[in-house]
Scaffold this motif. Sequence first.
Motif, short mmCIF file in Angstrom:
data_model
loop_
_atom_site.label_atom_id
_atom_site.label_comp_id
_atom_site.label_asym_id
_atom_site.label_seq_id
_atom_site.Cartn_x
_atom_site.Cartn_y
_atom_site.Cartn_z
N ILE A 186 0.84 -1.20 0.00
CA ILE A 186 0.00 0.00 0.00
C ILE A 186 0.88 1.25 0.00
CG2 ILE A 186 -1.65 1.37 1.36
CD1 ILE A 186 -2.64 -1.40 2.51
N ALA A 187 1.86 1.29 0.90
CA ALA A 187 2.72 2.46 1.04
C ALA A 187 3.49 2.74 -0.26
CB ALA A 187 3.69 2.27 2.20
N LEU A 188 3.97 1.68 -0.90
CA LEU A 188 4.71 1.86 -2.15
C LEU A 188 3.82 2.37 -3.27
CD1 LEU A 188 7.00 -1.30 -2.02
CD2 LEU A 188 7.80 1.06 -2.16
N GLN A 189 2.62 1.80 -3.38
CA GLN A 189 1.71 2.22 -4.44
C GLN A 189 1.28 3.68 -4.24
OE1 GLN A 189 1.13 0.66 -7.24
NE2 GLN A 189 2.42 -1.02 -6.52
N ILE A 190 1.03 4.07 -2.99
CA ILE A 190 0.64 5.45 -2.71
C ILE A 190 1.81 6.40 -3.01
CG2 ILE A 190 0.11 7.06 -0.81
CD1 ILE A 190 -1.72 4.81 0.31
N SER A 191 3.01 6.00 -2.62
CA SER A 191 4.17 6.86 -2.87
C SER A 191 4.41 7.08 -4.36
CB SER A 191 5.43 6.28 -2.21
OG SER A 191 5.87 5.11 -2.87
N SER B 78 1.39 19.01 -0.30
CA SER B 78 0.64 18.74 0.93
C SER B 78 -0.42 17.70 0.61
CB SER B 78 0.00 20.03 1.46
OG SER B 78 -0.86 20.60 0.49
N ILE B 79 -0.53 16.70 1.48
CA ILE B 79 -1.45 15.59 1.23
C ILE B 79 -2.39 15.46 2.41
CG2 ILE B 79 -1.64 13.11 0.75
CD1 ILE B 79 1.79 14.45 0.43
N LEU B 80 -3.68 15.73 2.19
CA LEU B 80 -4.70 15.54 3.22
C LEU B 80 -5.10 14.07 3.23
CD1 LEU B 80 -6.75 16.99 5.22
CD2 LEU B 80 -8.38 16.86 3.32
N VAL B 81 -4.94 13.41 4.38
CA VAL B 81 -5.22 11.98 4.47
C VAL B 81 -6.41 11.75 5.39
CG1 VAL B 81 -4.26 9.69 4.88
CG2 VAL B 81 -2.75 11.57 4.21
N THR B 82 -7.41 11.03 4.89
CA THR B 82 -8.62 10.74 5.66
C THR B 82 -8.96 9.26 5.54
OG1 THR B 82 -10.00 11.33 3.76
CG2 THR B 82 -9.56 13.07 5.36
N GLY B 83 -10.02 8.84 6.23
CA GLY B 83 -10.45 7.45 6.18
C GLY B 83 -9.90 6.65 7.35
N ASP C 171 3.09 5.26 9.12
CA ASP C 171 4.55 5.41 9.22
C ASP C 171 5.23 4.95 7.93
OD1 ASP C 171 4.44 6.47 11.74
OD2 ASP C 171 4.92 4.61 12.79
N ARG C 172 4.72 3.87 7.35
CA ARG C 172 5.31 3.38 6.10
C ARG C 172 5.04 4.36 4.95
NH1 ARG C 172 9.15 1.76 7.03
NH2 ARG C 172 9.42 0.73 5.01
N ILE C 173 3.84 4.95 4.92
CA ILE C 173 3.53 5.94 3.89
C ILE C 173 4.44 7.16 4.04
CG2 ILE C 173 1.75 7.54 3.04
CD1 ILE C 173 -0.34 5.39 3.79
N LYS C 174 4.59 7.63 5.29
CA LYS C 174 5.47 8.78 5.54
C LYS C 174 6.91 8.46 5.17
CE LYS C 174 2.60 10.61 9.30
NZ LYS C 174 2.45 10.73 10.77
N ASN C 175 7.31 7.22 5.38
CA ASN C 175 8.67 6.81 5.07
C ASN C 175 9.00 7.00 3.58
OD1 ASN C 175 11.22 5.18 5.62
ND2 ASN C 175 10.26 3.90 4.08
N LYS D 154 4.25 16.69 2.56
CA LYS D 154 3.80 16.89 3.95
C LYS D 154 2.46 16.17 4.13
CE LYS D 154 2.40 20.43 7.27
NZ LYS D 154 2.04 21.85 7.46
N ILE D 155 2.44 15.17 4.99
CA ILE D 155 1.22 14.43 5.29
C ILE D 155 0.42 15.20 6.34
CG2 ILE D 155 0.27 12.29 6.21
CD1 ILE D 155 1.63 11.79 3.57
#
Length: 354
Positions: free
Chosen positions: A265-270, A280-285, A295-299, A304-305
């Motif tokens: 998931i983190a790799l696909q999102i990155s 800037s990325i607004l994250v919801t859900g 943490d993996r997504i931020k990595n 800016k999350i």
Amino acid sequence: MIKPLYHVIGVMSGTSLDGIDLVYVKFDMNDNCNFDIIHAQTVSYDKLWHDKLVDLVSYDLEQLRQIDKEYTYLLAKTIKEFIDKYAITSIDAICSHGHTALHRPEEKLTYQIGNLPTLSKVLKNTVVCDFRVGDVELGGQGAPLVPIGDKLLFSNYDYCLNLGGFANISTDVNKSRIAYDICPVNIVLNHYVKRLGQEFDDKGNIASKGILNTELLTQLNHLEFYKQLYPKSLGLEWVVSHVFPLIDAFKLGVKDVLKTFCEHIALQISNEINEVNQTSILVTGGGVYNTYLMDRIKNYSNGKIVIPSQYIIEFKEALIFALLGVLRLRNEVNCLKSVTGASMNHSSGRIFHP
């Protein structure tokens, strides 16, 4: 019904099956769609309904129609209890997504249960619903529909990323809104953690203790869907036919599956949010509460999350379907061709009066 202020109820049930999200919202359409969430609540499904909804793709059309009737009454009961609980008296419309049973836009087919005229009759209120069908009829994917709300309500962010049953994202490219599904999230994570007798992996604690399987990760990352260009969308059918069999073939323990899929998931999102630096990325859900996944997504992220208030995290989709209903009542565009691939921008949704 063109006027400056609207008081509406937004209703959303997503593929992660967390429950039925309800919001009571005031929109000021003269002030850049300014909104105020007055009340919000999630009503969990009981085991009978959870098991029925998780297995929707296995039913034939006649069975689905019967479930549709039953689910419409469940929605009506849930919405009525929400209205009574908060003593809501001013309602311009109830704007409901329903629950996706079938989504095969390439066959011009999308079916959301809970969108029958009965809903309006039982609740004695105007109902705006079935937002996807009109878009599919115009050659669109019928999804995602949330990006018009991202554009109108959250335009100060470069990306709006939602982590629900699936991860989906929206952004502006050359002054046009684009959006698409990225990959499955909770629809897969919750499926496997149930084998341990849990509904979800609290804060990603189980995933954090797993061992990454690099071969499974590689095969997941090479699924054909990820090579497609937008517009594109995912459904439960795709997960059942492409993801579960692939994971199950490795015969891994649950914690190893969760760790590997979180990495996927983190790799696909990155891959999507790192197209441009300093964003800037607004994250919801619900996925926001999976600390390990975040943490993996931020990595992997260059941007800016931003994690907003609890109301926006949990009820953003219900809020936006409330807005879609208002736009439909005003006969204003609520489906963007740049997002869904439809032949034109349009105002989608059926309006039922009691």
